[in-house]
Each structure stands twice: as C-alpha cells, then as structure tokens.
Design a protein around this motif. Structure first.
Motif, PDB file in Angstrom:
ATOM      1  N   PRO A   1      -5.352   2.672   3.366  1.00 61.62           N
ATOM      2  CA  PRO A   1      -4.198   3.575   3.188  1.00 61.62           C
ATOM      3  C   PRO A   1      -4.164   4.729   4.192  1.00 61.62           C
ATOM      4  O   PRO A   1      -3.270   5.566   4.128  1.00 61.62           O
TER       5      PRO A   1
ATOM      6  N   THR B   1       0.834  -1.209   0.000  1.00 63.60           N
ATOM      7  CA  THR B   1       0.000   0.000   0.000  1.00 63.60           C
ATOM      8  C   THR B   1       0.866   1.255   0.000  1.00 63.60           C
ATOM      9  O   THR B   1       0.587   2.220  -0.724  1.00 63.60           O
TER      10      THR B   1
ATOM     11  N   SER C   1      -1.954  -1.775  -4.398  1.00 61.28           N
ATOM     12  CA  SER C   1      -2.827  -2.034  -3.251  1.00 61.28           C
ATOM     13  C   SER C   1      -3.151  -0.717  -2.551  1.00 61.28           C
ATOM     14  O   SER C   1      -2.260   0.104  -2.315  1.00 61.28           O
ATOM     15  N   LEU C   2      -4.422  -0.548  -2.251  1.00 66.24           N
ATOM     16  CA  LEU C   2      -4.864   0.604  -1.459  1.00 66.24           C
ATOM     17  C   LEU C   2      -5.690   0.119  -0.263  1.00 66.24           C
ATOM     18  O   LEU C   2      -6.687   0.729   0.107  1.00 66.24           O
ATOM     19  N   HIS C   3      -5.243  -0.990   0.323  1.00 66.25           N
ATOM     20  CA  HIS C   3      -5.943  -1.548   1.480  1.00 66.25           C
ATOM     21  C   HIS C   3      -5.643  -0.702   2.719  1.00 66.25           C
ATOM     22  O   HIS C   3      -4.513  -0.639   3.194  1.00 66.25           O
TER      23      HIS C   3
END
Length: 487
Positions: free
Chosen positions: A201, A76, A197-199
C-alpha cells in the motif's frame, strides 16, 4: 472520449448542478431558512469537513494518475480508502457533543451527527468515480454529479418546506452522499471493497500522505472563517458570510470548476509523451482568467442588487461581503491546478511546504481581522489572495516552465477583458438606478452589455479563449444549420 467532449460533459453537468443548487438555495433562503439557521448548518458542516474531507486520502489522484493500475492496486486503494474513511467518520460522530458545548448551542448536536453519518457513504463513490475519470468517461461523472445534487435539492426543499430549518440542509447532505455512492457504483459496475487488500500500500499511502496535508491546509483556510465568526459574532453572522462566499464559489464552480478534472489526465498524457507543459498550461490559465475574472468582477459590482433581488432584504448585509469575496476569488482562479500538477510532476515536498505557509498566512490574517467584524474578515481574503499569488507563482513557473513575458501577456489581456465587462454595470449605476434601487431589468441589461463587450474584446485581443469558444460553437452552429428545414 476526447478532451473537448469530456469538457463538454463536465461543463454540462456543472451547469445542471449549478442550476439546481442555485434554485434550491434561492427558495430556501427566501422562504424557509434564516441567516441563523444557515449559520448553524455552516458551523457544523465546516467543523466536520475539516476531518471528513481527508477521507479521499489521495485515492482519487492515485487512481487517475497511476501509470500501471492493476486490479490488485485498485483493490488496495479501495481498502485504504474504506479503512481511513470510516475511522474519520467515527471521529466526526464523536465531535457532536463537544461542538455543541463549545458553541453553547444544543441544536448543533443533532446537526453534527447527521452530517457526520453521511460520510460513511463517501468511500463507496471515491474509487468508482476516479475510474470513470481515468477513462475520460465524463458522461458517467456527469450523471453522478447531477444525480447527487438532485437528491440533495429534493430532500432539502421537502424538509425545509415542513419547517425543519437547518436540519433540512443536513439531511440534504446525507441524501447527496447516498445518491453519489449509488450512481457511482452503478456506472462502474458495482465494485466491491471485498476482499480487502493491503498488498504494497506504500504507493497509495504516499499519495495519501501528501493529499492529507494539502486537503487539511485547504479546508482550514476555507472553513476557519465560519468557525471563528460563529464563535465570536454568532450563528446569524456566520450565515451571512456563508451566503456570500457560497454565491462567489458557485459562480466559480459553474464556469470552470468541472474542467479541472478533465485536464489532469490530459497533462498526465503530455508528461508521458515528453512534451513541454508550459504552452498548454498558459493556454488553460488564459481561458480560466478570461472567463472567471469578468464574471467575478461583475458579481462584485452587482453584489447589492443581486443579493436583494435573489434572496431578499433579510440577506442584504451579505452584499458587502460578496463584493470583497468575489474580488478575492479572482486571485485564486488565475493559477489553476497547482496542487494537481505538483503531485503529478513529483514536486510534493515543496507543494506541501508552500501550502503550510499559505494556511498560516490565512489564519494569521483571519485572527487580525476578526476583532473588526465581518467586513474586515472578508477583506482579509483579498490580502490572502495577493499573498497566495506571491507564494505560488515562482513555484508554478519552475514546475511547468513559462516565461514571465508570456505570463504577463496572458494576464494583461484578461484584465482588459474584465474592465470591458464591468463598464456597462458602472455606467447603468451612474445614469440609471443606483445599486440599492436597481432591479432585474437593469441587472440583465448590465450583464448582457458586459457579455457583448467581452466578446468584442476577445476578438480584438485574439485571446486564446476566443479560439476555444469558436471551436465549441462551430459544431453547434453546423448542427443547427443542418437541422434548419429546407425552404
């Protein structure tokens, strides 16, 4: 790798990089680059740096300081870094024509394009290098630093010799970022930004939000003089100012610039162990001032003969600027790591407010000084240093915890050391050649005698820096003794 070994690697890399940068700048300034050409590059670089330095967006601090750095969090952070970095790089490309039009200088267009293009490579080094710092793998960090500097120097010298002028410096900057990205990736095992990935952020962005303000404030304060000077006084004046401030900053980076990244993970561990931060911080501050104050004061006193000897007569007008800027730097090195500690110890809100106040003060002083010329602008940095100290000293004390008596004791001993270190230079000016006539032999003699008096002062005052020098020197002396052939 323990802290002292890490610091040794960091300092070794800094010395090697400084040597390359110093020799490169000396050759370019003496033979290939004029003040006007350096000024053109400085204007373009300063303008782009105002935006491009935001590319980190706090990712380095996040990766170094996050207690539970999972692979998903790491990916991320990489995605956030890449997305923001490239968006900013595209904006920088769009600034090329407006910059050239604003300054009425067509050569700025191509320079700005090349410098802006180099920042597309920056995100590929941020996460890998931060991972190496997190693990205290400063061997890899040293390789990255030295390799990038070598690429810059090689390209700038090669193109400078062929008459590329300011463009040689811009292409050197491009080569530096390319080398940094390649070496950082190699040392970290070729980390890919894919898949993105932007889990969750939010944690990265919270670091980034604070970092954005801090970096913006720092870069406005640092870049504004070149931009204002270039607009009001011309590119040649900007080049003279850049030469002076560059030499002062090089000395600062040579002596203590690399070890700040070593101490941040150390303070993270101290915080996690619940130990008091005041004593170790005072020790670090004492070492910084004991080393940097004498060096910067010596550079100020020797500014005229140093500039004349190193860069030649065409740069002599930068000597008075170097005198003032070296004195100004003494304030900024006395309280190291304020931004890093403010973020680490979760004092971000107050840190941001105080940085905004600081940049307003710096710009106000610059605006007041600019009509009076280069000397007044350089002098305004000394006033800025005084007000910066007033702005941050109580904040720092509340954050890490130390007594005013202990702080004063540290600063007073370092001030005495500074006085001892510059006495020989002043004595040589009085009894031998003056600043304009002094040659290499007198400069070396002055500096050498200053170092001797400084070492004696360290011992007499029992300064904390003396103990650190002994700790570093003892293993080296033992190795040298062991390597000595038997009779």
């Amino acid at each position: 790798m323990n802290i002292r070994n890490a610091a040794s690697w960091a300092m070794g890399a800094q010395y090697a990089s400084f040597a390359m940068q110093f020799v490169t700048s000396l050759i370019l300034a003496r033979y290939f680059i004029s003040p006007e050409q350096l000024g053109l590059f400085s204007i373009a670089f300063a303008a782009i740096s105002l935006l491009a330095s935001l590319q980190d967006f706090g990712v380095n601090r996040y990766v170094c300081g996050e207690a539970d750095l999972t692979p998903q969090k790491l990916q991320t952070s990489y995605t956030v870094s890449l997305g923001i970095s490239w968006a900013i790089a595209f904006v920088c490309l769009g600034l090329a024509w407006p910059m050239a039009a604003y300054y009425g200088e067509a050569r700025l267009f191509a320079l700005t394009l090349v410098i802006a293009a180099s920042y597309f490579l920056v995100p590929f080094a941020i996460v890998p290098q931060a991972l190496r710092q997190r693990e205290l793998d400063f061997r890899s960090s040293a390789m990255i630093t030295v390799g990038a500097t070598a690429a810059n120097s090689a390209v700038a010298l090669y193109l400078g010799r062929d008459g590329w002028g300011a463009m040689a410096l811009a292409c050197g900057a491009l080569a530096q970022q390319a080398a940094r990205a390649l070496i950082a990736q190699w040392r970290a095992g070729w980390i890919s930004p894919w898949p993105p990935s932007l889990h969750k952020p939010g944690r990265v962005l919270s670091f980034g939000g604070t970092n954005t303000v801090l970096v913006t404030c720092a870069n406005i304060a640092a870049s504004a003089p070149e931009l204002v000077i270039g607009r009001i006084l011309g590119a040649a004046s900007a080049g003279l100012y850049t030469r002076a401030t560059g030499l002062a900053l090089q000395v600062r980076l040579l002596l203590v610039g690399a070890v700040g990244g070593v101490f941040l993970p150390a303070f993270r561990k101290i915080r996690e162990e619940g130990k008091p931060l005041g004593p170790p911080y005072l020790r670090i501050a004492a070492i910084f001032s004991a080393i940097m104050w004498p060096a910067l004061a010596g550079l100020a006193v020797l500014s005229e003969p140093v500039v004349n000897l190193l860069y030649g007569p065409k740069w002599i007008d930068s000597a008075p600027l170097l005198f003032r800027l070296s004195l100004a730097q003494m304030f900024f090195v006395a309280m190291p790591m304020i931004a890093d500690l403010g973020v680490l110890l979760d004092h971000k809100k107050e840190l941001v407010i105080r940085n905004i106040v600081d940049v307003v003060v710096a710009i106000t002083l610059l605006a007041l000084a600019a009509p009076f010329g280069l000397g007044a602008i350089a002098a305004s940095r000394i006033v800025h240093g005084v007000l910066w100290t007033v702005n941050f000293i109580t904040f720092l004390r509340r954050m890490v915890g130390f007594s005013w008596k202990d702080w004063a004791n540290v600063q007073l001993r370092s001030l005495v050391l500074t006085g001892l270190a510059i006495v020989p230079s002043l004595a040589f000016f009085h009894y031998a050649d003056g600043p304009r006539e002094a040659g290499a032999l007198q400069i070396l003699a002055s500096a050498g005698c200053g170092v001797v008096l400084w070492l004696i002062g360290l011992w007499l005052l029992r300064h904390p820096a003396y103990e650190e020098i002994l700790r570093v020197a003892q293993p080296l002396l033992a190795k040298a003794k062991g390597a000595r052939p038997a009779n």
